[in-house]
Design a protein around this motif. Structure first.
Motif, short mmCIF file in Angstrom:
data_model
loop_
_atom_site.label_atom_id
_atom_site.label_comp_id
_atom_site.label_asym_id
_atom_site.label_seq_id
_atom_site.Cartn_x
_atom_site.Cartn_y
_atom_site.Cartn_z
N VAL A 167 -20.02 -48.36 -3.97
CA VAL A 167 -19.81 -49.94 -4.14
C VAL A 167 -18.34 -50.09 -4.70
O VAL A 167 -17.85 -51.15 -4.72
CB VAL A 167 -20.85 -50.60 -4.80
N LEU A 168 -17.80 -49.18 -5.48
CA LEU A 168 -16.54 -49.40 -6.18
C LEU A 168 -16.33 -47.99 -6.53
O LEU A 168 -16.82 -47.17 -7.16
CB LEU A 168 -16.74 -50.39 -7.35
N TYR A 169 -14.64 -47.81 -6.63
CA TYR A 169 -14.03 -46.76 -7.48
C TYR A 169 -12.64 -46.84 -7.62
O TYR A 169 -12.21 -47.79 -7.03
CB TYR A 169 -14.12 -45.49 -6.24
N ASP A 170 -12.27 -46.12 -8.44
CA ASP A 170 -10.97 -46.54 -9.08
C ASP A 170 -10.15 -45.44 -8.22
O ASP A 170 -10.35 -44.63 -7.68
CB ASP A 170 -10.73 -46.36 -10.32
N GLY A 171 -8.56 -45.59 -8.58
CA GLY A 171 -7.65 -44.62 -8.06
C GLY A 171 -7.80 -43.25 -8.26
O GLY A 171 -7.56 -42.46 -7.36
N GLN A 172 -8.11 -42.94 -9.50
CA GLN A 172 -8.25 -41.48 -9.83
C GLN A 172 -9.55 -41.00 -8.74
O GLN A 172 -9.51 -39.91 -8.31
CB GLN A 172 -8.53 -41.37 -11.38
N VAL A 174 -10.77 -41.96 -16.91
CA VAL A 174 -11.21 -40.98 -16.01
C VAL A 174 -11.61 -41.42 -14.74
O VAL A 174 -11.73 -42.61 -14.48
CB VAL A 174 -12.82 -40.15 -16.67
N ALA A 175 -12.00 -40.57 -13.69
CA ALA A 175 -12.17 -41.25 -12.39
C ALA A 175 -13.96 -41.41 -12.50
O ALA A 175 -14.57 -41.06 -12.93
CB ALA A 175 -12.19 -39.98 -11.37
N MET A 176 -13.79 -43.13 -12.01
CA MET A 176 -15.02 -43.53 -12.10
C MET A 176 -15.49 -43.95 -10.73
O MET A 176 -14.61 -44.64 -9.81
CB MET A 176 -15.26 -44.89 -12.81
N ILE A 177 -16.91 -43.60 -10.19
CA ILE A 177 -17.30 -44.19 -9.11
C ILE A 177 -18.77 -44.65 -9.50
O ILE A 177 -19.52 -44.33 -10.07
CB ILE A 177 -17.75 -42.95 -8.11
#
Length: 66
Positions: A29-34, A17-20
């Protein structure tokens, strides 16, 4: 710090799942491609941006209180 960031990035790629990740000030401070795909529909995704650049403050406050 670079190793920790690399490990967190690797972990995020395994989560389906999309994570921020935000700091206590509500900055990204960090996020994934989704998450980048979702954020880019609202604004240009970038590190250190306030999450309120992408989502309404009232909704974020309600989510934090939960």
């Amino acid at each position: 710090m670079i190793l920790l960031g690399t490990l967190l990035s690797a972990l995020l790629t395994e989560i389906p799942v999309a994570m921020i990740l935000v700091n206590r000030r509500g900055q990204i401070v960090l996020y994934d491609g989704q998450a980048a795909e979702v954020l880019s529909q609202l604004h240009v995704p970038r590190l250190n941006a306030p999450l309120t650049d992408f989502f309404q403050a009232a909704g974020l406050d309600a989510a934090v209180r939960r």
